[in-house]
Motif scaffolding. Structure first.
Motif, PDB file in Angstrom:
ATOM      1  N   SER A 122       0.827  -1.203   0.000  1.00 38.34           N
ATOM      2  CA  SER A 122       0.000   0.000   0.000  1.00 38.34           C
ATOM      3  C   SER A 122       0.863   1.257   0.000  1.00 38.34           C
ATOM      4  O   SER A 122       0.589   2.213  -0.735  1.00 38.34           O
ATOM      5  N   GLN A 123       1.932   1.265   0.788  1.00 38.05           N
ATOM      6  CA  GLN A 123       2.834   2.417   0.825  1.00 38.05           C
ATOM      7  C   GLN A 123       3.497   2.625  -0.535  1.00 38.05           C
ATOM      8  O   GLN A 123       3.626   3.768  -1.000  1.00 38.05           O
ATOM      9  N   GLN A 124       3.922   1.531  -1.164  1.00 36.13           N
ATOM     10  CA  GLN A 124       4.561   1.645  -2.469  1.00 36.13           C
ATOM     11  C   GLN A 124       3.581   2.175  -3.520  1.00 36.13           C
ATOM     12  O   GLN A 124       3.945   3.011  -4.354  1.00 36.13           O
ATOM     13  N   MET A 125       2.342   1.708  -3.457  1.00 35.72           N
ATOM     14  CA  MET A 125       1.332   2.194  -4.405  1.00 35.72           C
ATOM     15  C   MET A 125       1.052   3.675  -4.170  1.00 35.72           C
ATOM     16  O   MET A 125       0.926   4.457  -5.120  1.00 35.72           O
ATOM     17  N   GLN A 126       0.963   4.075  -2.915  1.00 29.72           N
ATOM     18  CA  GLN A 126       0.705   5.478  -2.603  1.00 29.72           C
ATOM     19  C   GLN A 126       1.851   6.374  -3.062  1.00 29.72           C
ATOM     20  O   GLN A 126       1.626   7.488  -3.556  1.00 29.72           O
ATOM     21  N   ALA A 127       3.086   5.886  -2.929  1.00 26.44           N
ATOM     22  CA  ALA A 127       4.240   6.669  -3.380  1.00 26.44           C
ATOM     23  C   ALA A 127       4.182   6.878  -4.891  1.00 26.44           C
ATOM     24  O   ALA A 127       4.435   7.986  -5.381  1.00 26.44           O
ATOM     25  N   ILE A 128       3.831   5.825  -5.611  1.00 31.49           N
ATOM     26  CA  ILE A 128       3.714   5.940  -7.069  1.00 31.49           C
ATOM     27  C   ILE A 128       2.585   6.894  -7.435  1.00 31.49           C
ATOM     28  O   ILE A 128       2.743   7.769  -8.296  1.00 31.49           O
ATOM     29  N   GLU A 129       1.442   6.753  -6.771  1.00 30.32           N
ATOM     30  CA  GLU A 129       0.297   7.622  -7.052  1.00 30.32           C
ATOM     31  C   GLU A 129       0.653   9.077  -6.796  1.00 30.32           C
ATOM     32  O   GLU A 129       0.319   9.964  -7.605  1.00 30.32           O
ATOM     33  N   SER A 130       1.342   9.339  -5.705  1.00 34.23           N
ATOM     34  CA  SER A 130       1.730  10.701  -5.364  1.00 34.23           C
ATOM     35  C   SER A 130       2.696  11.265  -6.409  1.00 34.23           C
ATOM     36  O   SER A 130       2.543  12.415  -6.855  1.00 34.23           O
ATOM     37  N   PHE A 131       3.673  10.473  -6.807  1.00 36.87           N
ATOM     38  CA  PHE A 131       4.647  10.916  -7.802  1.00 36.87           C
ATOM     39  C   PHE A 131       3.967  11.200  -9.136  1.00 36.87           C
ATOM     40  O   PHE A 131       4.221  12.227  -9.761  1.00 36.87           O
ATOM     41  N   LEU A 132       3.082  10.289  -9.566  1.00 33.57           N
ATOM     42  CA  LEU A 132       2.395  10.483 -10.843  1.00 33.57           C
ATOM     43  C   LEU A 132       1.462  11.693 -10.789  1.00 33.57           C
ATOM     44  O   LEU A 132       1.309  12.412 -11.779  1.00 33.57           O
ATOM     45  N   ALA A 133       0.858  11.941  -9.638  1.00 27.84           N
ATOM     46  CA  ALA A 133      -0.014  13.114  -9.494  1.00 27.84           C
ATOM     47  C   ALA A 133       0.804  14.404  -9.628  1.00 27.84           C
ATOM     48  O   ALA A 133       0.345  15.375 -10.241  1.00 27.84           O
ATOM     49  N   LYS A 134       2.021  14.425  -9.078  1.00 26.21           N
ATOM     50  CA  LYS A 134       2.887  15.604  -9.196  1.00 26.21           C
ATOM     51  C   LYS A 134       3.283  15.845 -10.650  1.00 26.21           C
ATOM     52  O   LYS A 134       3.394  16.985 -11.080  1.00 26.21           O
ATOM     53  N   LEU A 135       3.499  14.770 -11.393  1.00 27.39           N
ATOM     54  CA  LEU A 135       3.857  14.908 -12.812  1.00 27.39           C
ATOM     55  C   LEU A 135       2.718  15.520 -13.622  1.00 27.39           C
ATOM     56  O   LEU A 135       2.957  16.201 -14.612  1.00 27.39           O
ATOM     57  N   GLN A 136       1.497  15.276 -13.197  1.00 26.16           N
ATOM     58  CA  GLN A 136       0.335  15.755 -13.939  1.00 26.16           C
ATOM     59  C   GLN A 136      -0.016  17.198 -13.611  1.00 26.16           C
ATOM     60  O   GLN A 136      -0.802  17.810 -14.313  1.00 26.16           O
ATOM     61  N   GLN A 137       0.552  17.742 -12.534  1.00 24.92           N
ATOM     62  CA  GLN A 137       0.270  19.134 -12.165  1.00 24.92           C
ATOM     63  C   GLN A 137       0.952  20.068 -13.154  1.00 24.92           C
ATOM     64  O   GLN A 137       2.058  19.793 -13.607  1.00 24.92           O
ATOM     65  N   PRO A 138       0.307  21.198 -13.467  1.00 29.90           N
ATOM     66  CA  PRO A 138       0.924  22.173 -14.398  1.00 29.90           C
ATOM     67  C   PRO A 138       2.228  22.718 -13.825  1.00 29.90           C
ATOM     68  O   PRO A 138       2.326  22.963 -12.624  1.00 29.90           O
TER      69      PRO A 138
END
Length: 145
Positions: A122-138
């Motif tokens: 779960s922690q690893q998935m959350q880290a990936i989700e957080s990183f990918l969300a930052k990439l999508q921010q303008p």
């Protein structure tokens, strides 16, 4: 997984899917272990109850699906216990209870280990989700100040 900079987002998305699959498998295994643990607890409780029953007593014996039959107990001092690999042995009640208690301890340890594994996934998935969300921010915020 600590440093994801420079990794292809598609690779990270694939890793996330793999972690998700592993987490689902761990959850299924946890369900099976939980069922075994409940079964073990029922057996221990039944052995405890047998100490209050005398030979020849009539009991309602579970046959599955919430159904019971009436049965007479001929022996209240021994139980037949599964010891693994399809082998069963007849043991005095205190010894049978010890076998079941050891099994319960192993199942509890396995369940704890699976919980830890699930938390790590779960922690690893959350880290990936957080990183990918930052990439999508303008990225325009830094140039406007």
């Amino acid at each position: 997984m600590a440093d994801m900079n420079g990794q292809d987002p598609r690779v990270l998305a694939n890793q996330h899917r793999e972690f998700q699959k592993r987490a689902e498998m761990v959850q299924q295994q946890m369900s099976m272990v939980q069922i075994s643990l409940e079964d073990c607890n029922r057996a221990i409780n039944t052995i405890d109850e047998l100490n209050t029953v005398s030979a020849g007593s009539e009991i309602m014996f579970p046959i599955g699906s919430g159904s019971f039959i009436y049965a007479n107990i001929s022996h209240t001092d021994k139980a037949v216990v599964d010891i693994g690999a399809g082998l069963t042995v007849e043991r005095p009640l205190p010894e049978a209870k010890e076998i079941l208690q050891r099994r319960r301890e192993k199942l509890t340890t396995a369940l704890d280990n699976m919980n830890n594994t699930l938390a790590q996934l779960s922690q690893q998935m959350q880290a990936i989700e957080s990183f990918l969300a930052k990439l999508q921010q303008p990225q325009g915020n830094a140039g406007s100040q």
